[in-house]
Design an enzyme around this catalytic site. Structure first.
Site, PDB file in Angstrom:
ATOM      1  N   TRP A 109       0.824  -1.210   0.000  1.00 34.70           N
ATOM      2  CA  TRP A 109       0.000   0.000   0.000  1.00 34.70           C
ATOM      3  C   TRP A 109       0.854   1.254   0.000  1.00 34.70           C
ATOM      4  O   TRP A 109       0.529   2.230  -0.666  1.00 34.70           O
ATOM      5  CB  TRP A 109      -1.018  -0.022   1.145  1.00 34.70           C
ATOM      6  CG  TRP A 109      -2.071  -1.045   0.854  1.00 34.70           C
ATOM      7  CD1 TRP A 109      -2.253  -2.243   1.494  1.00 34.70           C
ATOM      8  CD2 TRP A 109      -3.038  -1.010  -0.210  1.00 34.70           C
ATOM      9  NE1 TRP A 109      -3.279  -2.941   0.900  1.00 34.70           N
ATOM     10  CE2 TRP A 109      -3.779  -2.218  -0.134  1.00 34.70           C
ATOM     11  CE3 TRP A 109      -3.351  -0.090  -1.206  1.00 34.70           C
ATOM     12  CZ2 TRP A 109      -4.814  -2.517  -1.030  1.00 34.70           C
ATOM     13  CZ3 TRP A 109      -4.385  -0.386  -2.094  1.00 34.70           C
ATOM     14  CH2 TRP A 109      -5.098  -1.583  -2.000  1.00 34.70           C
TER      15      TRP A 109
ATOM     16  N   ASP B 209      -2.131   6.888   5.965  1.00 34.41           N
ATOM     17  CA  ASP B 209      -3.174   6.040   5.397  1.00 34.41           C
ATOM     18  C   ASP B 209      -3.510   5.024   6.486  1.00 34.41           C
ATOM     19  O   ASP B 209      -2.741   4.113   6.754  1.00 34.41           O
ATOM     20  CB  ASP B 209      -2.641   5.348   4.135  1.00 34.41           C
ATOM     21  CG  ASP B 209      -3.613   4.299   3.595  1.00 34.41           C
ATOM     22  OD1 ASP B 209      -4.683   4.097   4.204  1.00 34.41           O
ATOM     23  OD2 ASP B 209      -3.302   3.689   2.553  1.00 34.41           O
TER      24      ASP B 209
ATOM     25  N   LYS C  28     -13.449  -1.366   6.286  1.00 36.13           N
ATOM     26  CA  LYS C  28     -12.880  -2.311   7.251  1.00 36.13           C
ATOM     27  C   LYS C  28     -13.487  -2.018   8.623  1.00 36.13           C
ATOM     28  O   LYS C  28     -14.505  -2.597   8.981  1.00 36.13           O
ATOM     29  CB  LYS C  28     -11.360  -2.242   7.255  1.00 36.13           C
ATOM     30  CG  LYS C  28     -10.756  -2.665   5.909  1.00 36.13           C
ATOM     31  CD  LYS C  28      -9.744  -1.683   5.460  1.00 36.13           C
ATOM     32  CE  LYS C  28      -9.101  -1.837   4.114  1.00 36.13           C
ATOM     33  NZ  LYS C  28      -9.170  -3.001   3.315  1.00 36.13           N
TER      34      LYS C  28
HETATM   35  N1  PMP Z   1      -4.646   1.601   1.699  1.00 37.90           N
HETATM   36  C1  PMP Z   1      -4.773   0.504   2.460  1.00 37.90           C
HETATM   37  C2  PMP Z   1      -3.870   0.332   3.638  1.00 37.90           C
HETATM   38  C3  PMP Z   1      -5.735  -0.462   2.140  1.00 37.90           C
HETATM   39  O1  PMP Z   1      -5.862  -1.561   2.881  1.00 37.90           O
HETATM   40  C4  PMP Z   1      -6.584  -0.253   1.033  1.00 37.90           C
HETATM   41  C5  PMP Z   1      -7.674  -1.236   0.654  1.00 37.90           C
HETATM   42  N2  PMP Z   1      -7.505  -2.524   0.988  1.00 37.90           N
HETATM   43  C6  PMP Z   1      -6.407   0.897   0.271  1.00 37.90           C
HETATM   44  C7  PMP Z   1      -5.430   1.806   0.634  1.00 37.90           C
HETATM   45  C8  PMP Z   1      -7.279   1.171  -0.918  1.00 37.90           C
HETATM   46  O2  PMP Z   1      -8.540   1.531  -0.488  1.00 37.90           O
HETATM   47  P1  PMP Z   1      -9.751   1.776  -1.485  1.00 37.90           P
HETATM   48  O3  PMP Z   1     -10.016   0.491  -2.167  1.00 37.90           O
HETATM   49  O4  PMP Z   1     -10.838   2.214  -0.553  1.00 37.90           O
HETATM   50  O5  PMP Z   1      -9.352   2.862  -2.424  1.00 37.90           O
END
Ligand code: PMP
Length: 361
Positions: free
Chosen positions: A102, A174, A198
Protein backbone atom coordinates in the site's frame (compact mmCIF):
# COMPACT_ATOMS: atom_id res chain seq x y z
CA UNK A 1 -29.33 -18.57 7.97
CA UNK A 2 -25.65 -19.46 8.40
CA UNK A 3 -23.07 -16.72 8.64
CA UNK A 4 -19.50 -17.85 8.04
CA UNK A 5 -16.45 -16.61 9.91
CA UNK A 6 -15.48 -14.00 7.34
CA UNK A 7 -11.74 -13.27 7.48
CA UNK A 8 -11.92 -10.85 4.54
CA UNK A 9 -9.44 -7.97 4.46
CA UNK A 10 -12.11 -5.62 3.13
CA UNK A 11 -14.94 -5.17 2.51
CA UNK A 12 -14.92 -6.91 5.84
CA UNK A 13 -17.23 -8.36 8.48
CA UNK A 14 -19.65 -5.87 10.03
CA UNK A 15 -21.23 -6.13 13.47
CA UNK A 16 -24.34 -8.29 13.14
CA UNK A 17 -26.39 -5.82 15.18
CA UNK A 18 -25.48 -3.05 12.71
CA UNK A 19 -26.63 -5.17 9.78
CA UNK A 20 -29.88 -5.97 11.60
CA UNK A 21 -30.53 -2.33 12.42
CA UNK A 22 -29.84 -1.30 8.82
CA UNK A 23 -32.25 -4.04 7.67
CA UNK A 24 -34.94 -2.91 10.15
CA UNK A 25 -34.61 0.70 9.03
CA UNK A 26 -34.26 -0.09 5.33
CA UNK A 27 -37.79 0.77 4.20
CA UNK A 28 -38.73 3.36 6.78
CA UNK A 29 -36.05 5.26 8.68
CA UNK A 30 -37.51 6.26 12.04
CA UNK A 31 -41.01 7.01 10.74
CA UNK A 32 -39.81 9.18 7.86
CA UNK A 33 -41.58 6.83 5.45
CA UNK A 34 -38.46 6.39 3.37
CA UNK A 35 -35.11 4.65 3.29
CA UNK A 36 -31.92 6.60 4.04
CA UNK A 37 -30.98 5.78 0.44
CA UNK A 38 -33.98 7.79 -0.75
CA UNK A 39 -33.48 10.91 1.36
CA UNK A 40 -32.42 14.34 0.23
CA UNK A 41 -28.87 14.91 1.37
CA UNK A 42 -29.91 18.41 2.41
CA UNK A 43 -33.09 17.38 4.24
CA UNK A 44 -33.30 17.57 8.02
CA UNK A 45 -33.38 13.77 8.50
CA UNK A 46 -30.19 13.11 6.60
CA UNK A 47 -28.47 16.19 8.04
CA UNK A 48 -29.19 14.79 11.52
CA UNK A 49 -27.78 11.36 10.58
CA UNK A 50 -24.61 12.97 9.21
CA UNK A 51 -24.15 15.28 12.20
CA UNK A 52 -24.65 12.41 14.67
CA UNK A 53 -22.09 10.25 12.84
CA UNK A 54 -19.55 13.06 13.05
CA UNK A 55 -20.35 13.77 16.72
CA UNK A 56 -19.94 10.10 17.66
CA UNK A 57 -16.65 9.83 15.76
CA UNK A 58 -15.40 12.98 17.50
CA UNK A 59 -16.27 11.43 20.84
CA UNK A 60 -14.60 8.11 20.01
CA UNK A 61 -11.32 9.60 18.82
CA UNK A 62 -11.41 12.73 21.01
CA UNK A 63 -10.85 14.73 17.83
CA UNK A 64 -9.55 18.21 18.64
CA UNK A 65 -11.73 21.17 17.57
CA UNK A 66 -9.13 22.33 15.02
CA UNK A 67 -9.59 19.16 12.93
CA UNK A 68 -12.27 18.75 10.27
CA UNK A 69 -14.00 15.42 9.72
CA UNK A 70 -14.77 14.74 6.06
CA UNK A 71 -16.64 11.86 4.43
CA UNK A 72 -15.47 11.87 0.82
CA UNK A 73 -15.52 9.50 -2.14
CA UNK A 74 -12.83 7.91 -4.27
CA UNK A 75 -11.39 5.60 -1.61
CA UNK A 76 -7.93 5.60 -0.14
CA UNK A 77 -6.57 4.99 -3.63
CA UNK A 78 -8.08 8.31 -4.70
CA UNK A 79 -6.34 9.99 -1.79
CA UNK A 80 -2.96 8.77 -3.07
CA UNK A 81 -3.31 11.56 -5.66
CA UNK A 82 -5.57 14.00 -3.80
CA UNK A 83 -3.21 14.16 -0.81
CA UNK A 84 -0.23 15.51 -2.79
CA UNK A 85 -2.55 17.77 -4.81
CA UNK A 86 -3.70 19.46 -1.60
CA UNK A 87 -0.80 19.07 0.75
CA UNK A 88 2.26 20.25 -1.18
CA UNK A 89 1.19 23.87 -0.49
CA UNK A 90 3.88 25.43 -2.66
CA UNK A 91 6.57 22.87 -1.88
CA UNK A 92 7.87 20.39 -4.42
CA UNK A 93 8.80 17.28 -2.46
CA UNK A 94 7.40 14.88 0.11
CA UNK A 95 8.78 12.08 2.29
CA UNK A 96 7.30 8.58 2.08
CA UNK A 97 8.06 5.52 4.20
CA UNK A 98 7.89 2.30 2.22
CA UNK A 99 6.48 -0.52 4.33
CA UNK A 100 4.81 -2.63 1.65
CA UNK A 101 2.23 -2.88 -1.12
CA UNK A 102 0.00 0.00 0.00
CA UNK A 103 2.87 2.38 0.69
CA UNK A 104 4.26 1.48 -2.74
CA UNK A 105 0.99 2.44 -4.40
CA UNK A 106 0.97 5.78 -2.55
CA UNK A 107 4.57 6.43 -3.60
CA UNK A 108 3.93 5.59 -7.24
CA UNK A 109 0.96 7.92 -7.46
CA UNK A 110 2.64 10.78 -5.57
CA UNK A 111 5.47 10.73 -8.11
CA UNK A 112 2.99 12.17 -10.62
CA UNK A 113 2.71 15.30 -8.47
CA UNK A 114 6.00 15.87 -6.68
CA UNK A 115 9.49 14.70 -5.99
CA UNK A 116 9.18 11.72 -3.68
CA UNK A 117 11.90 11.02 -1.17
CA UNK A 118 11.61 7.45 0.09
CA UNK A 119 13.04 8.25 3.50
CA UNK A 120 13.09 4.61 4.59
CA UNK A 121 12.15 1.28 3.08
CA UNK A 122 11.62 -2.21 4.44
CA UNK A 123 12.02 -3.74 1.00
CA UNK A 124 15.37 -5.38 1.81
CA UNK A 125 13.75 -7.44 4.59
CA UNK A 126 10.81 -8.50 2.41
CA UNK A 127 8.49 -5.96 4.05
CA UNK A 128 8.32 -7.83 7.32
CA UNK A 129 8.74 -4.86 9.67
CA UNK A 130 8.47 -1.09 10.05
CA UNK A 131 11.84 0.68 9.70
CA UNK A 132 12.64 2.48 13.00
CA UNK A 133 12.48 6.26 12.85
CA UNK A 134 16.20 6.47 13.73
CA UNK A 135 16.96 5.11 10.24
CA UNK A 136 14.75 7.57 8.32
CA UNK A 137 16.51 10.02 6.02
CA UNK A 138 13.98 12.83 6.00
CA UNK A 139 14.17 15.71 3.52
CA UNK A 140 14.15 19.03 5.43
CA UNK A 141 12.19 20.64 2.57
CA UNK A 142 9.46 17.98 2.43
CA UNK A 143 5.88 19.23 2.51
CA UNK A 144 4.82 16.23 4.60
CA UNK A 145 5.79 12.74 5.72
CA UNK A 146 3.50 9.93 4.57
CA UNK A 147 3.11 6.56 6.28
CA UNK A 148 0.77 3.60 5.90
CA UNK A 149 0.00 2.79 9.53
CA UNK A 150 -1.07 -0.77 8.75
CA UNK A 151 -0.08 -2.69 5.66
CA UNK A 152 -3.21 -4.73 5.01
CA UNK A 153 -1.47 -7.11 2.60
CA UNK A 154 1.76 -7.80 4.49
CA UNK A 155 0.19 -7.62 7.95
CA UNK A 156 2.76 -5.09 9.18
CA UNK A 157 1.67 -2.35 11.59
CA UNK A 158 3.25 0.66 13.32
CA UNK A 159 3.02 0.20 17.08
CA UNK A 160 4.44 3.69 17.61
CA UNK A 161 3.83 7.12 16.14
CA UNK A 162 6.63 8.91 14.28
CA UNK A 163 7.65 12.04 16.15
CA UNK A 164 8.05 14.99 13.79
CA UNK A 165 7.66 17.67 16.45
CA UNK A 166 11.22 18.93 15.98
CA UNK A 167 10.61 19.77 12.31
CA UNK A 168 6.94 20.76 12.33
CA UNK A 169 6.41 18.81 9.08
CA UNK A 170 2.89 17.33 9.07
CA UNK A 171 2.52 13.58 9.41
CA UNK A 172 0.01 12.01 7.00
CA UNK A 173 -1.26 8.49 7.53
CA UNK A 174 -3.17 6.04 5.40
CA UNK A 175 -5.06 4.34 8.25
CA UNK A 176 -7.46 2.41 6.03
CA UNK A 177 -6.99 -0.87 7.83
CA UNK A 178 -6.35 0.06 11.46
CA UNK A 179 -8.32 3.24 12.14
CA UNK A 180 -10.66 2.78 15.11
CA UNK A 181 -8.87 -0.41 16.16
CA UNK A 182 -7.32 1.46 19.10
CA UNK A 183 -7.13 4.97 20.54
CA UNK A 184 -4.81 7.41 18.79
CA UNK A 185 -3.75 10.98 19.49
CA UNK A 186 -5.14 12.78 16.45
CA UNK A 187 -3.05 15.87 17.22
CA UNK A 188 0.10 13.95 16.23
CA UNK A 189 -1.12 13.92 12.62
CA UNK A 190 -1.74 16.63 10.06
CA UNK A 191 -4.06 14.42 8.04
CA UNK A 192 -5.48 10.91 8.37
CA UNK A 193 -7.36 9.10 5.63
CA UNK A 194 -9.09 5.73 5.52
CA UNK A 195 -11.32 3.78 3.17
CA UNK A 196 -14.37 2.84 5.23
CA UNK A 197 -14.83 -0.81 4.34
CA UNK A 198 -12.88 -2.31 7.25
CA UNK A 199 -13.43 -0.78 10.70
CA UNK A 200 -15.58 2.20 9.72
CA UNK A 201 -18.42 0.78 7.63
CA UNK A 202 -18.90 -0.01 3.96
CA UNK A 203 -17.15 0.93 0.73
CA UNK A 204 -18.31 4.20 -0.77
CA UNK A 205 -16.91 6.74 1.62
CA UNK A 206 -13.41 7.75 2.66
CA UNK A 207 -12.98 9.08 6.14
CA UNK A 208 -10.65 12.07 6.45
CA UNK A 209 -9.41 14.00 9.47
CA UNK A 210 -7.62 17.18 8.44
CA UNK A 211 -6.02 19.87 10.58
CA UNK A 212 -7.54 23.30 9.89
CA UNK A 213 -4.34 25.09 8.91
CA UNK A 214 -3.67 22.55 6.11
CA UNK A 215 -6.96 23.04 4.33
CA UNK A 216 -5.92 25.57 1.69
CA UNK A 217 -4.23 24.12 -1.40
CA UNK A 218 -1.75 26.38 -3.16
CA UNK A 219 -2.68 25.24 -6.66
CA UNK A 220 -5.88 25.29 -8.64
CA UNK A 221 -7.73 22.03 -8.20
CA UNK A 222 -11.17 20.75 -9.11
CA UNK A 223 -13.53 21.97 -6.39
CA UNK A 224 -14.52 18.38 -5.57
CA UNK A 225 -10.93 17.53 -4.71
CA UNK A 226 -10.19 20.54 -2.50
CA UNK A 227 -10.25 19.69 1.18
CA UNK A 228 -11.01 23.33 1.97
CA UNK A 229 -14.13 23.31 -0.23
CA UNK A 230 -15.34 20.00 1.19
CA UNK A 231 -14.74 21.26 4.73
CA UNK A 232 -16.68 24.47 4.07
CA UNK A 233 -19.52 22.45 2.52
CA UNK A 234 -19.45 19.82 5.30
CA UNK A 235 -18.66 16.99 2.84
CA UNK A 236 -21.71 17.98 0.80
CA UNK A 237 -20.14 19.83 -2.10
CA UNK A 238 -22.06 17.34 -4.21
CA UNK A 239 -24.37 14.47 -3.21
CA UNK A 240 -22.47 12.49 -0.58
CA UNK A 241 -22.67 8.67 -0.27
CA UNK A 242 -25.55 8.94 2.18
CA UNK A 243 -26.00 5.25 2.92
CA UNK A 244 -22.28 4.64 3.49
CA UNK A 245 -22.15 7.58 5.91
CA UNK A 246 -25.33 6.39 7.70
CA UNK A 247 -23.76 2.94 8.08
CA UNK A 248 -20.53 4.45 9.45
CA UNK A 249 -22.71 6.19 12.02
CA UNK A 250 -24.24 2.87 13.08
CA UNK A 251 -20.75 1.38 13.45
CA UNK A 252 -19.57 4.36 15.56
CA UNK A 253 -22.56 3.83 17.89
CA UNK A 254 -21.70 0.13 18.07
CA UNK A 255 -18.09 0.94 19.08
CA UNK A 256 -19.35 3.35 21.75
CA UNK A 257 -21.60 0.57 23.05
CA UNK A 258 -18.61 -1.81 23.25
CA UNK A 259 -17.01 0.70 25.64
CA UNK A 260 -15.10 2.81 23.11
CA UNK A 261 -11.70 2.38 21.51
CA UNK A 262 -9.81 1.15 24.57
CA UNK A 263 -12.33 -1.66 24.93
CA UNK A 264 -12.17 -2.70 21.26
CA UNK A 265 -8.37 -2.49 21.38
CA UNK A 266 -8.29 -4.86 24.34
CA UNK A 267 -10.57 -7.26 22.49
CA UNK A 268 -8.48 -6.95 19.32
CA UNK A 269 -5.28 -7.79 21.22
CA UNK A 270 -6.91 -10.84 22.78
CA UNK A 271 -8.26 -12.02 19.41
CA UNK A 272 -4.94 -11.63 17.58
CA UNK A 273 -3.10 -13.37 20.43
CA UNK A 274 -5.20 -16.50 19.94
CA UNK A 275 -3.80 -16.85 16.40
CA UNK A 276 -0.27 -15.52 17.02
CA UNK A 277 0.09 -18.02 19.89
CA UNK A 278 -0.35 -20.83 17.33
CA UNK A 279 2.23 -19.26 15.01
CA UNK A 280 4.68 -19.10 17.91
CA UNK A 281 4.10 -22.61 19.20
CA UNK A 282 3.52 -24.66 16.03
CA UNK A 283 6.66 -24.58 13.84
CA UNK A 284 4.67 -25.96 10.86
CA UNK A 285 3.45 -22.40 10.28
CA UNK A 286 5.62 -19.42 9.50
CA UNK A 287 4.39 -15.92 10.31
CA UNK A 288 5.24 -13.23 7.76
CA UNK A 289 5.69 -10.15 9.96
CA UNK A 290 8.37 -9.72 12.63
CA UNK A 291 6.79 -9.86 16.12
CA UNK A 292 7.54 -6.17 16.87
CA UNK A 293 5.69 -5.04 13.73
CA UNK A 294 2.95 -7.61 13.34
CA UNK A 295 -0.56 -6.37 12.76
CA UNK A 296 -3.50 -6.75 15.11
CA UNK A 297 -5.82 -6.52 12.11
CA UNK A 298 -4.27 -8.70 9.39
CA UNK A 299 -2.41 -11.84 10.44
CA UNK A 300 -0.26 -13.28 7.64
CA UNK A 301 1.30 -16.74 7.66
CA UNK A 302 2.11 -19.72 5.49
CA UNK A 303 2.43 -23.51 5.53
CA UNK A 304 5.69 -25.27 4.48
CA UNK A 305 4.56 -25.48 0.82
CA UNK A 306 2.22 -23.65 -1.55
CA UNK A 307 0.25 -26.87 -2.07
CA UNK A 308 -0.41 -27.03 1.66
CA UNK A 309 -1.41 -23.33 1.68
CA UNK A 310 -3.98 -24.11 -0.98
CA UNK A 311 -5.27 -27.12 0.89
CA UNK A 312 -5.43 -25.10 4.12
CA UNK A 313 -7.65 -22.46 2.52
CA UNK A 314 -9.91 -25.11 0.95
CA UNK A 315 -10.32 -27.15 4.12
CA UNK A 316 -10.84 -24.07 6.26
CA UNK A 317 -13.64 -23.03 3.93
CA UNK A 318 -15.31 -26.42 4.38
CA UNK A 319 -15.15 -25.72 8.12
CA UNK A 320 -16.98 -22.39 7.91
CA UNK A 321 -13.94 -20.08 7.64
CA UNK A 322 -13.92 -17.98 4.49
CA UNK A 323 -11.55 -15.50 2.79
CA UNK A 324 -8.32 -16.83 4.30
CA UNK A 325 -6.32 -16.83 1.06
CA UNK A 326 -3.44 -14.36 1.24
CA UNK A 327 -3.11 -11.52 -1.25
CA UNK A 328 -1.62 -12.67 -4.57
CA UNK A 329 1.52 -10.58 -3.98
CA UNK A 330 2.47 -12.29 -0.69
CA UNK A 331 0.78 -15.69 -1.01
CA UNK A 332 0.09 -17.89 2.00
CA UNK A 333 -2.83 -17.01 4.26
CA UNK A 334 -4.20 -13.83 5.76
CA UNK A 335 -6.67 -13.73 8.62
CA UNK A 336 -8.21 -10.29 9.01
CA UNK A 337 -9.61 -9.77 12.49
CA UNK A 338 -11.09 -6.29 12.47
CA UNK A 339 -13.22 -4.90 15.28
CA UNK A 340 -16.39 -6.70 14.23
CA UNK A 341 -14.73 -10.08 13.77
CA UNK A 342 -15.80 -12.41 16.60
CA UNK A 343 -13.46 -14.03 19.14
CA UNK A 344 -15.08 -17.39 18.37
CA UNK A 345 -13.81 -17.10 14.80
CA UNK A 346 -10.24 -16.68 16.07
CA UNK A 347 -10.65 -19.70 18.34
CA UNK A 348 -12.06 -21.76 15.46
CA UNK A 349 -9.11 -20.82 13.27
CA UNK A 350 -6.55 -21.58 15.99
CA UNK A 351 -8.09 -25.03 16.59
CA UNK A 352 -8.18 -25.70 12.86
CA UNK A 353 -4.52 -24.65 12.49
CA UNK A 354 -3.41 -27.04 15.22
CA UNK A 355 -5.38 -29.92 13.67
CA UNK A 356 -4.07 -29.14 10.19
CA UNK A 357 -0.46 -29.08 11.38
CA UNK A 358 -0.91 -32.40 13.19
CA UNK A 359 -2.33 -34.02 10.06
CA UNK A 360 0.13 -32.60 7.55
CA UNK A 361 3.25 -31.86 9.59
N1 PMP B 1 -4.65 1.60 1.70
C1 PMP B 1 -4.77 0.50 2.46
C2 PMP B 1 -3.87 0.33 3.64
C3 PMP B 1 -5.74 -0.46 2.14
O1 PMP B 1 -5.86 -1.56 2.88
C4 PMP B 1 -6.58 -0.25 1.03
C5 PMP B 1 -7.67 -1.24 0.65
N2 PMP B 1 -7.51 -2.52 0.99
C6 PMP B 1 -6.41 0.90 0.27
C7 PMP B 1 -5.43 1.81 0.63
C8 PMP B 1 -7.28 1.17 -0.92
O2 PMP B 1 -8.54 1.53 -0.49
P1 PMP B 1 -9.75 1.78 -1.49
O3 PMP B 1 -10.02 0.49 -2.17
O4 PMP B 1 -10.84 2.21 -0.55
O5 PMP B 1 -9.35 2.86 -2.42
Amino acid sequence: MTRVFNFSAGPAALPESVLRQAADEMLDWKGSGMSVMEMSHRGKEYMAIHAQAEADLRELLAIPANYKVLFLQGGAIGQNAIVPMNMLRGKTSADYINTGEWAKKSIKEAKNYCKVNVAATAEDTGFTSVPPQSTWKLDPNAAYVHICSNETIGGVEYHWVPDLSATGVPLIADMSSNILSRQIDVSQYGLIYAGAQKNVGIAGTTLMLVRDDLLKPARKLPLMLQYGVQAKDQSRHNTPPVFAIYLSGLVFKWILKQGGLDAVHKANMAKAKIIYDVLESVPFFKGHARPDSRSLMNITFRCPTEQLDELFVKEAFKNGMDQLKGHRSTGGMRASTYNAFPTDGCKALADFMREFAKKHG
